[in-house]
Design an enzyme around this catalytic site. Structure first.
Site, PDB file in Angstrom:
ATOM      1  N   TYR A 142       0.841  -1.208   0.000  1.00 45.84           N
ATOM      2  CA  TYR A 142       0.000   0.000   0.000  1.00 45.84           C
ATOM      3  C   TYR A 142       0.878   1.262   0.000  1.00 45.84           C
ATOM      4  CZ  TYR A 142      -2.720   3.868   1.864  1.00 45.84           C
ATOM      5  OH  TYR A 142      -3.278   5.122   2.048  1.00 45.84           O
TER       6      TYR A 142
HETATM    7  N1  LIG Z   1      -8.029   6.929   5.809  1.00 50.75           N
HETATM    8  C1  LIG Z   1      -6.785   7.226   6.120  1.00 50.75           C
HETATM    9  O1  LIG Z   1      -6.405   7.191   7.304  1.00 50.75           O
HETATM   10  C2  LIG Z   1      -5.799   7.656   5.047  1.00 50.75           C
HETATM   11  C3  LIG Z   1      -4.502   8.033   5.433  1.00 50.75           C
HETATM   12  C4  LIG Z   1      -3.603   8.429   4.432  1.00 50.75           C
HETATM   13  C5  LIG Z   1      -3.995   8.455   3.107  1.00 50.75           C
HETATM   14  N2  LIG Z   1      -5.251   8.066   2.766  1.00 50.75           N
HETATM   15  C6  LIG Z   1      -5.633   8.114   1.357  1.00 50.75           C
HETATM   16  O2  LIG Z   1      -6.836   8.872   1.245  1.00 50.75           O
HETATM   17  C7  LIG Z   1      -7.613   8.403   0.148  1.00 50.75           C
HETATM   18  C8  LIG Z   1      -9.050   8.194   0.592  1.00 50.75           C
HETATM   19  O3  LIG Z   1      -9.072   7.235   1.629  1.00 50.75           O
HETATM   20  P1  LIG Z   1     -10.389   6.915   2.466  1.00 50.75           P
HETATM   21  O4  LIG Z   1      -9.954   6.479   3.804  1.00 50.75           O
HETATM   22  O5  LIG Z   1     -11.358   8.015   2.322  1.00 50.75           O
HETATM   23  O6  LIG Z   1     -10.903   5.616   1.685  1.00 50.75           O
HETATM   24  P2  LIG Z   1     -12.337   5.272   1.084  1.00 50.75           P
HETATM   25  O7  LIG Z   1     -12.298   3.829   0.710  1.00 50.75           O
HETATM   26  O8  LIG Z   1     -13.411   5.715   2.036  1.00 50.75           O
HETATM   27  O9  LIG Z   1     -12.397   6.180  -0.212  1.00 50.75           O
HETATM   28  C9  LIG Z   1     -12.026   5.748  -1.497  1.00 50.75           C
HETATM   29  C10 LIG Z   1     -13.160   6.105  -2.434  1.00 50.75           C
HETATM   30  O10 LIG Z   1     -12.788   5.739  -3.768  1.00 50.75           O
HETATM   31  C11 LIG Z   1     -13.862   5.008  -4.377  1.00 50.75           C
HETATM   32  N3  LIG Z   1     -13.239   4.102  -5.352  1.00 50.75           N
HETATM   33  C12 LIG Z   1     -12.504   3.000  -5.114  1.00 50.75           C
HETATM   34  N4  LIG Z   1     -12.078   2.465  -6.270  1.00 50.75           N
HETATM   35  C13 LIG Z   1     -12.558   3.238  -7.269  1.00 50.75           C
HETATM   36  C14 LIG Z   1     -12.443   3.223  -8.684  1.00 50.75           C
HETATM   37  N5  LIG Z   1     -11.710   2.280  -9.303  1.00 50.75           N
HETATM   38  N6  LIG Z   1     -13.058   4.181  -9.406  1.00 50.75           N
HETATM   39  C15 LIG Z   1     -13.796   5.141  -8.786  1.00 50.75           C
HETATM   40  N7  LIG Z   1     -13.930   5.213  -7.440  1.00 50.75           N
HETATM   41  C16 LIG Z   1     -13.311   4.284  -6.696  1.00 50.75           C
HETATM   42  C17 LIG Z   1     -14.556   4.288  -3.249  1.00 50.75           C
HETATM   43  O11 LIG Z   1     -15.885   3.928  -3.540  1.00 50.75           O
HETATM   44  C18 LIG Z   1     -14.463   5.339  -2.133  1.00 50.75           C
HETATM   45  O12 LIG Z   1     -15.562   6.220  -2.189  1.00 50.75           O
HETATM   46  C19 LIG Z   1      -6.912   7.159  -0.360  1.00 50.75           C
HETATM   47  O13 LIG Z   1      -6.167   7.512  -1.514  1.00 50.75           O
HETATM   48  C20 LIG Z   1      -5.985   6.768   0.762  1.00 50.75           C
HETATM   49  O14 LIG Z   1      -4.837   6.111   0.286  1.00 50.75           O
HETATM   50  C21 LIG Z   1      -6.166   7.666   3.700  1.00 50.75           C
END
Ligand SMILES: NC(=O)c1ccc[n+]([C@@H]2O[C@H](COP(=O)([O-])OP(=O)(O)OC[C@H]3O[C@@H](n4cnc5c(N)ncnc54)[C@H](O)[C@@H]3O)[C@@H](O)[C@H]2O)c1
Length: 327
Positions: A142
Site C-alpha cells: 500500500y
Molecule cells: N483513511 C486514512 O487514514 C488515510 C490516510 C492516508 C492516506 N489516505 C488516502 O486517502 C484516500 C481516501 O481514503 P479513504 O480512507 O477516504 O478511503 P475510502 O475507501 O473511504 O475512499 C475511497 C473512495 O474511492 C472510491 N473508489 C474505489 N475504487 C474506485 C475506482 N476504481 N473508481 C472510482 N472510485 C473508486 C470508493 O468507492 C471510495 O468512495 C486514499 O487515496 C488513501 O490512500 C487515507
C-alpha cells in the site's frame, strides 16, 4: 462552468473534501464507483457520476461533459494489511487506476492535480519530526503504491506540465458530522471504541518503545482539517503554474497511544484500564509531521483539537452502536 473533479469523493476522506470545497463556494463533481463509498456521502447538489477510474471511456465522458479545472484523486485501496495479501489488486487500483486517470487528464488538457498520499510512504522514520525530505521507505505494498503515485504525478509534471500537489496525510480520524464517520475499524480510535463497546479493555501494542511513556507516538489529525488542506491546495494551484510540490498534512504534534486512550476514555465516559500486548511488526516508535511547509506555503493550519476529533468520531460510532454509550 469550471469544476473540480473529486475522484473518490463518496468515500470517508473524499466526502469531507467535497463538503469543504462545496461549502467554500467551489463547483465540484464527484466520480466514484461506490465500491467503499456511499451515495449519501455526496451532498444533493453535487453531481455524482458512478464510474470507475480504470475505465477510460467513463473518464473521457466526464471530461467531455464537464469543464474540469483540476482533479483531486482520492481513489485507492487503503488497507495496509490487505495490501500484503493482495498486492496486485492494490497496484492495479492505486497505480494503474491513477495512470489511466492521468492519461485521460492529458488528453482532455486538464493540468491541475491534488493527489492523496500518506505518511506510510516514510515507513519507519528514525527522526524526531518527519519532513518532506525524510527518505521514503514504505513498509507495505500500500505504501509503495502511494509513493509510486507521487512519482507518476511528478513525471506528468515534467513530461506535460501537470501542476501537482501531493498531500501526505498523517493519522486521520473524526468526522464533520456523525453520518460522515469512517465506518471501518482500521485505526486506533475505532479499535478502542470497539473494545469499549464490548466491555473489554483497549489494547496497547507494546510499551517498550523509546518514547516518553514507552508507547508509540503518532500525529493525529481531524479529517475536516485534511479536507481544508485540499481546499488550500486547489486554490494554490489555481494561482500558480509550474508547480510540483509535496506536503505533510499533520498537526505537527505527537500523542502517544496511552495518551490517546486517555482522551478517548475521557470523551466517552468509559473507564477501562488498557492492557499491554506484544508489539505489532512494522510499527515505528514515532511518526510526527513537520507541518510547517504547508502552513508557510499554502497558509493552511489544523484547527481541530484531538478532543474534537475523538468526540466527533464517538458521535458517529454511537449513531451506529447505540449500546456503546456507558449506562
Ligand atoms: N483513511 C486514512 O487514514 C488515510 C490516510 C492516508 C492516506 N489516505 C488516502 O486517502 C484516500 C481516501 O481514503 P479513504 O480512507 O477516504 O478511503 P475510502 O475507501 O473511504 O475512499 C475511497 C473512495 O474511492 C472510491 N473508489 C474505489 N475504487 C474506485 C475506482 N476504481 N473508481 C472510482 N472510485 C473508486 C470508493 O468507492 C471510495 O468512495 C486514499 O487515496 C488513501 O490512500 C487515507
Amino acid at each position: 462552468m469550471k469544476v473540480w473533479l473529486v475522484a473518490g469523493g463518496a468515500g470517508y476522506i473524499g466526502s469531507h473534501v467535497v463538503k469543504a470545497m462545496y461549502d467554500a463556494g467551489e463547483n465540484v463533481v464527484v466520480l466514484d464507483d461506490l465500491s467503499t463509498g456511499a451515495e449519501h456521502n455526496v451532498p444533493d447538489r453535487v453531481p455524482l457520476i458512478v464510474g470507475n477510474i480504470l475505465d477510460e471511456h467513463t473518464l473521457a465522458g466526464v471530461f467531455e461533459d464537464h469543464q474540469v479545472e483540476g482533479v483531486v484523486n482520492l481513489v485507492a485501496r487503503t488497507q495496509v494489511g490487505e495490501s500484503v495479501e493482495l498486492p496486485l489488486a492494490h497496484y492495479h487500483q492505486n497505480v494503474e487506476g491513477f495512470r489511466v486517470l492521468l492519461a485521460a487528464m492529458q488528453r482532455a488538457g486538464v493540468r491541475k492535480l491534488v493527489y492523496s498520499s500518506s505518511a506510510s510512504v516514510y515507513g519507519m522514520p528514525d527522526v524526531d519530526l518527519v519532513t518532506e525530505d525524510t527518505p521514503c521507505a514504505p513498509m507495505s505494498p500500500y505504501g509503495q503504491t502511494k509513493l509510486i503515485g507521487e512519482w507518476l504525478g511528478e513525471a506528468a509534471h515534467h513530461a506535460f506540465g501537470m501542476d501537482v500537489i501531493n498531500l501526505r496525510y498523517f493519522n486521520v480520524a473524526g468526522a464533520a458530522a456523525p453520518h460522515m464517520t469512517d465506518k471501518r475499524v482500521l485505526n486506533l480510535v475505532p479499535m478502542v471504541f470497539e473494545k469499549l463497546t464490548a466491555g473489554l479493555p483497549p489494547e496497547i501494542f507494546g510499551d517498550d518503545y523509546s518514547t516518553p511513556d514507552g508507547t508509540c507516538v503518532r500525529d493525529y489529525i481531524h479529517v475536516a482539517d485534511i479536507a481544508s488542506a485540499h481546499l488550500a491546495a486547489t486554490r494554490f494551484l489555481r494561482e500558480q503554474h509550474g508547480v510540483a510540490r509535496t506536503f505533510n498534512v499533520g498537526q505537527g504534534r505527537g500523542l502517544s497511544v496511552r495518551e490517546l486512550i486517555e482522551v478517548i476514555t475521557m470523551v466517552t465516559g468509559h473507564t477501562a484500564e488498557p492492557v499491554v500486548t506484544a508489539r505489532r511488526p512494522g510499527d515505528p516508535a514515532k511518526v510526527v509531521a513537520d507541518a510547517t511547509p504547508i502552513q508557510r506555503e499554502l497558509g493552511w493550519t489544523a484547527r481541530h483539537s484531538v478532543v474534537d476529533m475523538v468526540a466527533s468520531a464517538w458521535q458517529g460510532w454511537c449513531l451506529r452502536h447505540p449500546e456503546a454509550r456507558p449506562a
